[in-house]
Design an enzyme around this catalytic site. Structure first.
Site, PDB file in Angstrom:
ATOM      1  N   LYS A   1     -24.183  18.148 -44.927  1.00 51.05           N
ATOM      2  CA  LYS A   1     -25.343  18.566 -45.709  1.00 51.05           C
ATOM      3  C   LYS A   1     -26.607  17.920 -45.150  1.00 51.05           C
ATOM      4  O   LYS A   1     -26.548  17.019 -44.315  1.00 51.05           O
ATOM      5  CB  LYS A   1     -25.187  18.188 -47.176  1.00 51.05           C
ATOM      6  CG  LYS A   1     -25.253  16.699 -47.459  1.00 51.05           C
ATOM      7  CD  LYS A   1     -25.491  16.361 -48.929  1.00 51.05           C
ATOM      8  CE  LYS A   1     -24.556  17.015 -49.874  1.00 51.05           C
ATOM      9  NZ  LYS A   1     -24.693  16.496 -51.266  1.00 51.05           N
TER      10      LYS A   1
ATOM     11  N   LYS B   1     -19.551  24.990 -50.261  1.00 48.75           N
ATOM     12  CA  LYS B   1     -20.058  24.599 -51.578  1.00 48.75           C
ATOM     13  C   LYS B   1     -21.363  25.330 -51.846  1.00 48.75           C
ATOM     14  O   LYS B   1     -22.283  25.278 -51.042  1.00 48.75           O
ATOM     15  CB  LYS B   1     -20.308  23.088 -51.617  1.00 48.75           C
ATOM     16  CG  LYS B   1     -19.058  22.231 -51.593  1.00 48.75           C
ATOM     17  CD  LYS B   1     -19.382  20.787 -51.244  1.00 48.75           C
ATOM     18  CE  LYS B   1     -20.467  20.217 -52.123  1.00 48.75           C
ATOM     19  NZ  LYS B   1     -20.930  18.900 -51.637  1.00 48.75           N
TER      20      LYS B   1
END
Length: 257
Positions: free
Chosen positions: A34, A99
């Site tokens: 991320k 996600k």
């Protein structure tokens, strides 16, 4: 239904291959790619994601864990085409999990349609990829999908699992927004539907006893394993402390049972 594990899997959020190498060495079960500068579930660049996947593929036998790679796609406005395209691209990089966060105000039908577009696009590229949908502990104040509603939405859209995180990284943790009863009901809702269940959101080591009592499948951390907060440098000693606390706490609970 996901089998109950002896201890939750440790998901360590990493910003690139250097941090991923540290997390891998210290025993993180999931390398979560991320960019924290882009939000709670900020997406990284494709080149970064591919480099982290290459580390997973080059792992040596005999390590502490067989790692998986997850990719954050963002906390999404209701733009199914945009995020379906992002999901397809991330799936093509070879990740194990995707996600996606439901942050924008929307009703349950809209959320399901959005998520279904993401799931279908990812699986068309990689049938084995698992989509995990996140909601936020501050749902009431930001007008998004609640933890209580998330498992039903995920199941309708054929997602693999659910995660509760915090959207606003302001020093308050998951437990400052949701009480243990609400979290337990979320986890139960996931298990009743055969969904993987995860908890994250500014968690600290002193939360471990409560986390182990609740028993999620996955626990996600970023700020707690960095020197200087979630935008700081990953600290191998902090990752090790988390892994040992989760494994040791679970072992102690089994001994007392």
């Amino acid at each position: 239904m996901p089998a109950k594990r002896s201890s939750p899997l440790l998901l360590a959020s990493v910003t690139g291959p250097e941090e991923a190498t540290i997390a891998l060495r210290e025993g993180a079960a999931i390398l979560d790619a991320k960019d924290p500068r882009e939000g709670s579930l900020g997406a990284c660049a494709p080149s970064v994601l591919r480099a982290i996947v290459a580390l997973r593929d080059a792992r040596t036998p005999g390590g502490l864990v067989v790692p998986a790679v997850s990719a954050a796609l963002g906390d999404a406005p209701n733009l199914p085409g945009t995020f379906a395209l992002a999901a397809a691209a991330a799936a093509a990089c070879g990740v194990d999990y995707l996600k996606i966060g439901l942050r924008a105000p929307c009703d349950e039908d809209e959320a399901c349609a959005f998520l279904l577009a993401v799931v279908r696009a990812a699986r068309e590229v990689s049938p084995a990829v698992r989509v995990v949908v996140a909601a936020y502990a501050e749902a009431g104040s930001i007008g998004s999908v609640s933890a209580a509603r998330l498992p039903g939405i995920a199941a309708r859209a054929s997602a693999h699992g659910c995660l509760i995180d915090t959207a606003l990284k302001d020093g308050r943790s998951l437990f400052d927004h949701l009480d243990a009863g609400a979290i337990a009901r979320f986890l139960s809702g996931c298990r009743e539907r055969g969904l993987l269940c995860g908890l994250a959101g500014s968690l600290a080591l002193d939360h471990v006893p409560r986390l182990l009592e609740l028993g999620p499948d996955v626990i996600g951390v970023r700020g707690a394993i960095c020197a200087g907060g979630r935008s700081g440098r990953l600290d191998p000693l902090r990752i090790r402390a988390w892994r040992e606390a989760l494994q040791g706490g679970a072992s102690e609970a089994r001994r007392r049972a």
